[in-house]
Design a protein around this motif. Structure first.
Motif, PDB file in Angstrom:
ATOM      1  N   UNK A 135      48.311  86.627  22.919  1.00 17.13           N
ATOM      2  CA  UNK A 135      47.268  87.297  22.137  1.00 17.13           C
ATOM      3  C   UNK A 135      46.713  86.371  21.067  1.00 17.13           C
ATOM      4  N   UNK A 136      47.563  85.600  20.450  1.00 18.36           N
ATOM      5  CA  UNK A 136      47.093  84.647  19.435  1.00 18.36           C
ATOM      6  C   UNK A 136      46.145  83.626  20.050  1.00 18.36           C
ATOM      7  N   UNK A 137      46.491  83.129  21.234  1.00 20.59           N
ATOM      8  CA  UNK A 137      45.647  82.125  21.892  1.00 20.59           C
ATOM      9  C   UNK A 137      44.291  82.735  22.263  1.00 20.59           C
ATOM     10  N   UNK A 138      44.304  83.961  22.807  1.00 19.52           N
ATOM     11  CA  UNK A 138      43.050  84.586  23.240  1.00 19.52           C
ATOM     12  C   UNK A 138      42.160  84.944  22.055  1.00 19.52           C
ATOM     13  N   UNK A 139      42.766  85.295  20.938  1.00 17.96           N
ATOM     14  CA  UNK A 139      42.002  85.726  19.768  1.00 17.96           C
ATOM     15  C   UNK A 139      41.645  84.560  18.853  1.00 17.96           C
ATOM     16  N   UNK A 140      42.336  83.447  19.007  1.00 20.70           N
ATOM     17  CA  UNK A 140      42.028  82.299  18.170  1.00 20.70           C
ATOM     18  C   UNK A 140      42.454  82.463  16.725  1.00 20.70           C
ATOM     19  N   UNK A 141      43.495  83.252  16.498  1.00 24.23           N
ATOM     20  CA  UNK A 141      44.046  83.405  15.148  1.00 24.23           C
ATOM     21  C   UNK A 141      45.540  83.661  15.243  1.00 24.23           C
ATOM     22  N   UNK A 142      46.257  83.273  14.212  1.00 25.40           N
ATOM     23  CA  UNK A 142      47.691  83.553  14.143  1.00 25.40           C
ATOM     24  C   UNK A 142      47.980  84.843  13.394  1.00 25.40           C
ATOM     25  N   UNK A 143      46.964  85.395  12.733  1.00 30.10           N
ATOM     26  CA  UNK A 143      47.151  86.570  11.877  1.00 30.10           C
ATOM     27  C   UNK A 143      47.425  87.810  12.723  1.00 30.10           C
ATOM     28  N   UNK A 144      48.661  88.320  12.635  1.00 28.14           N
ATOM     29  CA  UNK A 144      49.049  89.483  13.429  1.00 28.14           C
ATOM     30  C   UNK A 144      48.098  90.657  13.240  1.00 28.14           C
ATOM     31  N   UNK A 145      47.604  90.801  12.010  1.00 25.29           N
ATOM     32  CA  UNK A 145      46.756  91.969  11.726  1.00 25.29           C
ATOM     33  C   UNK A 145      45.386  91.860  12.361  1.00 25.29           C
ATOM     34  N   UNK A 146      45.008  90.682  12.796  1.00 26.94           N
ATOM     35  CA  UNK A 146      43.686  90.504  13.399  1.00 26.94           C
ATOM     36  C   UNK A 146      43.742  90.426  14.925  1.00 26.94           C
ATOM     37  N   UNK A 147      44.925  90.639  15.506  1.00 19.66           N
ATOM     38  CA  UNK A 147      45.031  90.517  16.963  1.00 19.66           C
ATOM     39  C   UNK A 147      44.485  91.737  17.684  1.00 19.66           C
ATOM     40  N   UNK A 148      44.869  92.937  17.240  1.00 18.63           N
ATOM     41  CA  UNK A 148      44.573  94.167  17.993  1.00 18.63           C
ATOM     42  C   UNK A 148      44.058  95.285  17.104  1.00 18.63           C
ATOM     43  N   UNK A 149      43.541  94.969  15.916  1.00 19.25           N
ATOM     44  CA  UNK A 149      43.101  96.000  14.974  1.00 19.25           C
ATOM     45  C   UNK A 149      41.617  96.286  15.138  1.00 19.25           C
ATOM     46  N   UNK A 150      41.284  96.961  16.225  1.00 19.44           N
ATOM     47  CA  UNK A 150      39.899  97.276  16.561  1.00 19.44           C
ATOM     48  C   UNK A 150      39.741  97.242  18.067  1.00 19.44           C
ATOM     49  N   UNK A 151      38.854  98.079  18.615  1.00 20.63           N
ATOM     50  CA  UNK A 151      38.745  98.184  20.073  1.00 20.63           C
ATOM     51  C   UNK A 151      38.314  96.885  20.745  1.00 20.63           C
ATOM     52  N   UNK A 152      37.387  96.154  20.143  1.00 21.86           N
ATOM     53  CA  UNK A 152      36.957  94.890  20.725  1.00 21.86           C
ATOM     54  C   UNK A 152      38.044  93.838  20.637  1.00 21.86           C
ATOM     55  N   UNK A 153      38.742  93.823  19.517  1.00 27.86           N
ATOM     56  CA  UNK A 153      39.813  92.841  19.325  1.00 27.86           C
ATOM     57  C   UNK A 153      40.953  93.059  20.310  1.00 27.86           C
ATOM     58  N   UNK A 154      41.383  94.313  20.469  1.00 30.41           N
ATOM     59  CA  UNK A 154      42.532  94.528  21.348  1.00 30.41           C
ATOM     60  C   UNK A 154      42.166  94.241  22.799  1.00 30.41           C
ATOM     61  N   UNK A 155      40.925  94.511  23.182  1.00 34.75           N
ATOM     62  CA  UNK A 155      40.512  94.192  24.554  1.00 34.75           C
ATOM     63  C   UNK A 155      40.570  92.686  24.782  1.00 34.75           C
ATOM     64  N   UNK A 156      40.123  91.915  23.794  1.00 34.72           N
ATOM     65  CA  UNK A 156      40.184  90.464  23.935  1.00 34.72           C
ATOM     66  C   UNK A 156      41.635  89.979  23.979  1.00 34.72           C
TER      67      UNK A 156
END
Length: 193
Positions: A106-127
């Motif tokens: 998830x970190x690689x797909x989202x381009x961030x290490x911040x746990x709170x920014x990985x899946x906090x939102x429908x677009x984010x969690x899909x990515x």
DNA sequence: TCGCCGATGTTCT
DNA sequence: GAACATCGGCGAT
């Protein structure tokens, strides 16, 4: 009754949305605990099913317990679970997860290490879960999806209006796990009498 | 911390 | 041609 991970997907969408809080959703083994959902239903002007069946919304008019994935604002994918009986046209939008499985992916797909920014939102969690339109219409009971029942503790829930809609804005069909750090946004304070 | 704004493509009128 | 179940960056506070 269509049970899956202990959830009755034939129940009304607002009931399914509440039951889903605490359930773990995985795609190819990557995902986490659902902490925020929104309900949508036929006869709900904010719902994609309000104007009847189309090619896009077909999964919500099919059997319960199926993924409905749509593209949002041209650049994000959003994940929903169909519910109610065949032909009804209802679903639950999965808005946020607490990341638990496959965090490195998830970190690689989202381009961030911040746990709170990985899946906090429908677009984010899909990515984070690599969800796209090819998964729309696929049953949640079989791979690549997996649903795991929530643990015994059913915590308190926030309830509030849904996010980002322009119709039926007052309907309180957004649900979130109270105290979670992984909500997409804070719930509005309860209005004083 | 908040709010505005642009990106970008599909769906339906 | 308008609307859109969003996100991230930017500037102001």
């Amino acid at each position: 009754m269509y049970p899956l991970a202990g959830i009755d997907f034939e129940a009304p969408s607002h009931a399914v949305a509440q039951q889903l809080i605490g359930v773990t959703v995985l795609v190819d083994g990557v995902g986490g605990r659902i902490v925020e959902t929104e309900a949508y239903d036929r006869d709900d002007p904010a719902s994609h099913t309000f104007n009847g069946p189309t090619a896009r919304n077909a999964p919500m008019f099919g059997p319960p317990g199926v993924a409905y994935v749509y593209r949002s604002y041209g650049m994000h994918w959003c994940l929903n679970f169909s519910c109610r009986e065949v032909g009804h046209g209802a679903g639950v939008l999965i808005r946020a997860l607490e990341p638990t499985e496959g965090i490195a992916h998830m970190r690689a797909r989202r381009g961030t290490d911040d746990l709170r920014l990985l899946c906090s939102g429908p677009g984010r969690l899909a990515q984070a879960l690599a969800i796209d339109g090819t998964l729309s219409g696929r049953p949640l009971a079989v791979a690549p999806f997996a649903l795991l029942p929530r643990g015994a503790a059913a915590g308190e829930l926030h309830v509030g209006p849904r996010i980002g809609i322009s119709k039926a804005v007052e309907v309180p069909w957004r649900f979130g796990e109270k105290g979670s750090r992984f909500l997409s946004r804070a719930f509005p304070a309860v209005r004083r009498p």
